[in-house]
Design an enzyme around this catalytic site. Structure first.
Site, PDB file in Angstrom:
ATOM      1  N   PRO A  13       0.406  -0.836  -0.023  1.00  0.00           N
ATOM      2  CA  PRO A  13      -0.632   0.089   0.026  1.00  0.00           C
ATOM      3  C   PRO A  13       0.773   1.418   0.328  1.00  0.00           C
ATOM      4  CG  PRO A  13      -0.148  -1.580   2.157  1.00  0.00           C
ATOM      5  CD  PRO A  13       0.978  -1.724   0.797  1.00  0.00           C
ATOM      6  N   GLU A  14       0.465   2.090  -0.863  1.00  0.00           N
ATOM      7  CA  GLU A  14       1.630   2.852  -0.768  1.00  0.00           C
ATOM      8  C   GLU A  14       0.449   4.789  -0.430  1.00  0.00           C
ATOM      9  OE1 GLU A  14       4.255   3.597  -1.623  1.00  0.00           O
ATOM     10  OE2 GLU A  14       5.204   1.518  -2.769  1.00  0.00           O
TER      11      GLU A  14
END
Ligand code: ZN
Length: 287
Positions: free
Chosen positions: A6-7
């Site tokens: 997840p960015e």
């Protein structure tokens, strides 16, 4: 599909999906599963009865302020939880009636008067850490090395260029490091460099001022577009409504090795930089 962390856009989309719904809720119970990257750092009982404030984000961390209820005894001062999704984490905020029993990958539940915030994290590199505030340890220590927020107006093209100039590392590595600007994780770094027409192997010190300006604009537009679309559609990522993001559908080089560039028709290449896959177009991206 390539699994990825997840960015920043995914974390921000997650924040937006539950921040309003949990604000003002009172903590009723805490459930801890298997150990995460770091220990909670307080007795779960310390969290009980507190009310959740406005959830904020810094880099890929979320901050849940938890105000003590009633008069403040010494042991119940202000504080909050710093959350990180690690490599494979996701957060879901679910009203009580719809909550399912915790599964083997559900390692933290914050049960509140408005619903339960649950961290699901198969690889357990995520974290939920108590901190008295963002300005002291452990939160301050964890956030200390983060670069500017991408949409912070204080980060100017001139400042971005000045930060790149003394570095001899590849420009993509500098984006990934996140100590100049946060948010350009692997997929977004690849896409921003494509958008800016810059070879990911170019050394930071060789990036001209106009190209630095272009790159910063590309980082912003790439992340902005990802936020609009709800983050990347990656295997392990679900936002708190359980829906996939859509950004990956728009990726122009990421995950497209061997396919023709959508802009010039040259074959998109994949190389490895700092143990991460880099995708780029040798036709569009120049040293
Ligand atoms: Zn091209």
């Amino acid at each position: 599909m390539i699994a990825a962390m997840p960015e920043l856009p995914e974390v921000e989309v997650t924040r937006r999906s539950f921040a309003d719904r949990i604000a003002g809720a009172q903590v009723l119970a805490v459930r801890l599963g298997a150990p995460l990257r770091w220990p909670l750092g307080c007795q779960p009982a310390v969290l009980l009865g507190r009310s959740v404030g406005a959830v904020t984000r810094r880099g890929k961390y979320l901050w849940l302020p938890l105000a003590p209820a009633g008069p403040e005894p010494r042991a119940h001062r202000a504080g909050g939880l710093l959350l990180h999704l690690g490599m494979s984490g996701s957060l879901a905020f679910t009203e009580a009636a719809a909550l399912e029993p915790a599964g083997k990958h559900d390692h933290f539940d914050l049960v509140t008067s408005r619903g339960t915030l649950r961290l699901t994290d198969p690889r357990r590199f995520g974290a939920v850490v108590w901190s008295p505030s963002l300005d002291v340890a452990p939160a301050a220590t964890l956030l200390a090395r983060l670069g500017a927020e991408p949409f912070d107006e204080g980060l100017t093209p001139l400042g971005f260029h000045a930060a790149l100039r003394p570095r001899r590392t590849a420009v993509k590595a500098a984006l990934l490091a996140g100590d100049i600007v946060v948010g350009a994780g692997n997929i977004y770094a690849c896409e921003a460099l494509f958008d800016a027409g810059i070879d990911p192997r170019l050394r930071c010190c060789k990036v001209s001022r106009p190209r630095a300006e272009r790159l910063l604009a590309s980082v912003r537009s790439t992340l902005g577009r990802a936020l609009e679309l709800g983050g990347s559609s990656l295997r392990d990522f679900r936002d708190t409504h359980g829906s996939d993001g859509a950004y990956q559908l728009e990726a122009r080089v990421y995950g497209r090795a061997g396919l023709p560039c959508l802009r010039c028709g040259a074959v998109v290449r994949r190389i490895v930089q700092a143990q991460r896959s880099t995708f780029f177009c040798p036709g569009c991206q120049k040293r």
